[in-house]
Design a protein around this motif. Structure first.
Motif, PDB file in Angstrom:
ATOM      1  N   ASN A  57      -7.111 -20.874 -25.109  1.00 35.15           N
ATOM      2  CA  ASN A  57      -6.044 -20.877 -26.116  1.00 35.15           C
ATOM      3  C   ASN A  57      -5.537 -19.464 -26.375  1.00 35.15           C
ATOM      4  N   PHE A 109      -2.111 -16.991 -26.371  1.00 36.98           N
ATOM      5  CA  PHE A 109      -0.649 -17.020 -26.451  1.00 36.98           C
ATOM      6  C   PHE A 109      -0.112 -15.593 -26.512  1.00 36.98           C
ATOM      7  N   GLY A 117      -2.145 -15.856 -17.113  1.00 39.25           N
ATOM      8  CA  GLY A 117      -2.516 -17.228 -17.475  1.00 39.25           C
ATOM      9  C   GLY A 117      -2.370 -17.592 -18.930  1.00 39.25           C
ATOM     10  N   ALA A 118      -1.751 -16.721 -19.740  1.00 40.52           N
ATOM     11  CA  ALA A 118      -1.541 -17.038 -21.155  1.00 40.52           C
ATOM     12  C   ALA A 118      -0.308 -17.909 -21.324  1.00 40.52           C
ATOM     13  N   ARG A 119      -0.241 -18.603 -22.440  1.00 37.84           N
ATOM     14  CA  ARG A 119       0.922 -19.416 -22.763  1.00 37.84           C
ATOM     15  C   ARG A 119       1.966 -18.587 -23.495  1.00 37.84           C
ATOM     16  N   ALA A 120       3.230 -18.904 -23.268  1.00 41.63           N
ATOM     17  CA  ALA A 120       4.317 -18.184 -23.918  1.00 41.63           C
ATOM     18  C   ALA A 120       4.401 -18.573 -25.385  1.00 41.63           C
ATOM     19  N   LEU A 121       4.637 -17.568 -26.225  1.00 38.68           N
ATOM     20  CA  LEU A 121       4.816 -17.762 -27.661  1.00 38.68           C
ATOM     21  C   LEU A 121       6.241 -17.344 -27.990  1.00 38.68           C
ATOM     22  N   ASN A 132       5.025 -20.084 -35.124  1.00 38.31           N
ATOM     23  CA  ASN A 132       4.067 -20.322 -34.046  1.00 38.31           C
ATOM     24  C   ASN A 132       2.677 -19.809 -34.378  1.00 38.31           C
ATOM     25  N   GLY A 172      -1.705 -25.753 -31.243  1.00 37.05           N
ATOM     26  CA  GLY A 172      -1.021 -24.967 -30.237  1.00 37.05           C
ATOM     27  C   GLY A 172      -0.117 -25.769 -29.338  1.00 37.05           C
ATOM     28  N   GLN A 173      -0.329 -27.084 -29.254  1.00 40.97           N
ATOM     29  CA  GLN A 173       0.514 -27.911 -28.392  1.00 40.97           C
ATOM     30  C   GLN A 173       1.952 -27.991 -28.898  1.00 40.97           C
ATOM     31  N   GLY A 193       7.963 -22.029 -26.830  1.00 41.59           N
ATOM     32  CA  GLY A 193       7.796 -20.911 -25.907  1.00 41.59           C
ATOM     33  C   GLY A 193       9.105 -20.505 -25.297  1.00 41.59           C
TER      34      GLY A 193
END
Length: 467
Positions: free
Chosen positions: A375, A377, A402-406, A439, A448-449, A453
């Motif tokens: 998790n 971001f 490999g992080a998720r966009a915020l 966010n 977080g879902q 992003g």
């Protein structure tokens, strides 16, 4: 045996560098009749394998547990350096928690009054106890400085006292007062008004010297289901930004509660009317000396932040071992480097990490971070020159990381509608009404879902030169 005699014997024994007092019947004579301190269980490696400073810290806690009342006060007065050394190299937080819980009420009270700087800043001591100690330390230091300023001390002494007093009063104002930002002249947000919560804010950390350090908590760390640490970056000082940082924590706190109410309402058919809703605690954490223009290119302040943040989170987890909350770190700029280092170099885990304006760290991917379920971001605003610089290592915003966009560019809220403001440059991520604040709130309550992003416009991205 009189308390002063017990104090003198413990003093000499600590000074000798030995680990424990001799047992009854030993050649040490009268020392043999002292009651033995109950051994403090050591979590993790045995003391002989720990750094010498940690062994000394554990030993000092053991010796303090032998003293009562005036003996504690006399030892602390005679050995201020021992207390400072203990704080500089504290024992493992779980050892501290066990040590404190083993003390009787009289010893706890004596320590709180004679060594408030120790009790208030030793991770693993209960939060409300630390708050009382730190508030007492803050008030007494302000009174002492007021007296000094009104005395006939030299001009340089008085000027230094005025500067320190200004820094400490900014903490006092941020806790529960009103005042103005010393730079802008605008009213300061405070813990007393930044949130709808009526629980008295907690002064979790306090360093009254130099640039100062402090952490102010909104909500109850002892019971909160969700705990967030806000970690600042470069140029943040207690004197100029404590109130602003508490204001950001208050806005986040209120958004977290609003989102929890929203999701609870959506699930109303499955939740009883009398069920208590989940709770949150948000920490406005300036627990390290952030860098300024003279040292922002170095890693030393990040080392300090790494250690202090790791200790704070492990202290929380040691106290809440059987009721561990959902922990999120929200880090900005240089603070993200400190957070990344803590989450790779220490053996603890958090539930989520959100970074904005990050110059990176040696970690090369999310897989190296001690963050549950990946998790992680990352957000970066248009015209922010710090992201993509990879100044301190890998760029957490790169695809390979490999992080998720915020999302921080401004958008329409996909859940409740309404416009969300964009963040521009390096310092608008925590502004009211922004997509980034929305966010942050969702990430820190385990939703977080629902984070929005997206990349900032290529034409507006500012790319800093690589190191």
């Amino acid at each position: 045996m009189h308390e002063i005699s017990r104090y003198s014997l413990v003093q000499s024994w600590v000074a000798s560098g030995r680990d424990v007092l001799p047992s009854e019947g030993s050649p040490a004579g009268l020392l043999g009749i002292l009651p033995m301190a109950p051994p403090i269980p050591v979590i993790g490696p045995a003391p002989v394998t720990q750094p010498n400073e940690l062994v000394k810290g554990i030993r000092l806690l053991q010796q303090l547990s032998l003293l009562k009342g005036s003996g504690i006060s006399e030892y602390v007065t005679a050995h201020p350096d021992a207390i400072n050394t203990l704080l500089a190299s504290p024992p493992p937080t779980r050892d501290v928690t066990l040590w404190w819980s083993a003390l009787d009420a009289q010893s706890q009270s004596a320590l709180r009054h004679s060594a408030p700087q120790l009790v208030g800043n030793l991770e693993g001591v209960p939060f409300r106890v630390r708050d009382v100690a730190n508030r007492g330390m803050l008030d007494s230091t302000i009174r002492d400085l007021d007296r000094l300023i009104g005395s006939d001390a030299g001009r340089s002494v008085v000027e230094n006292a005025r500067q320190q007093l200004k820094m400490l009063r900014s903490i006092s104002v941020a806790l529960d007062g009103t005042g103005e930002n010393v730079v802008t002249g605008k009213p300061l947000p405070t813990a007393a008004v930044a949130s709808a919560d009526k629980l008295r804010p907690t002064l979790l950390t306090l360093d009254v010297t130099g640039q100062g350090r402090a952490a102010i908590v909104l909500g109850d760390l002892a019971t909160a289901d969700y705990v967030s640490f806000l970690v600042p970056g470069m140029f943040f000082t207690i004197e100029n930004q404590m109130g602003d940082w508490v204001g950001a924590a208050g806005r986040l706190y209120d958004q977290q509660l609003s989102w929890l109410d929203y999701f609870d309402s959506a699930n109303a058919s499955t939740v009883g009317d009398d069920a208590a809703g989940p709770s949150v605690a948000t920490v406005a954490w300036i627990g390290y000396h952030t860098p300024n223009l003279t040292n922002v290119g170095g890693i030393q302040n990040a080392d300090e932040g790494r250690d202090a943040l790791a200790s704070a989170i492990m202290g929380l987890q040691s106290i809440r071992t059987h009721d561990e909350p959902y922990v999120t770190v929200i880090a900005h700029s240089y603070g993200s480097t400190a957070a990344l280092m803590a989450l790779t170099e220490y053996d603890f885990e958090v539930d989520a990490l959100a970074m904005v304006g990050s110059p990176g760290s040696p970690a090369k991917s999310v897989a190296e971070l001690h963050v549950r379920n990946g998790n992680v971001f990352v957000g970066e605003a248009a015209w922010d020159p710090i992201p993509n610089s990879s100044y301190f290592g890998s760029d957490p915003g790169s695809a390979s990381y490999g992080a998720r966009a915020l999302g921080v560019t401004g958008n329409s809220d996909s859940l409740v509608g309404g416009a969300l403001l964009a963040s521009t440059g390096h310092n608008e991520y925590f502004s009211p009404g922004t997509e980034s604040m929305r966010n942050f709130a969702l990430i820190s309550i385990g939703k977080g879902q629902f984070v929005s992003g997206g990349e900032p416009p290529i034409s507006a991205r500012a790319v800093a030169p690589r190191r």
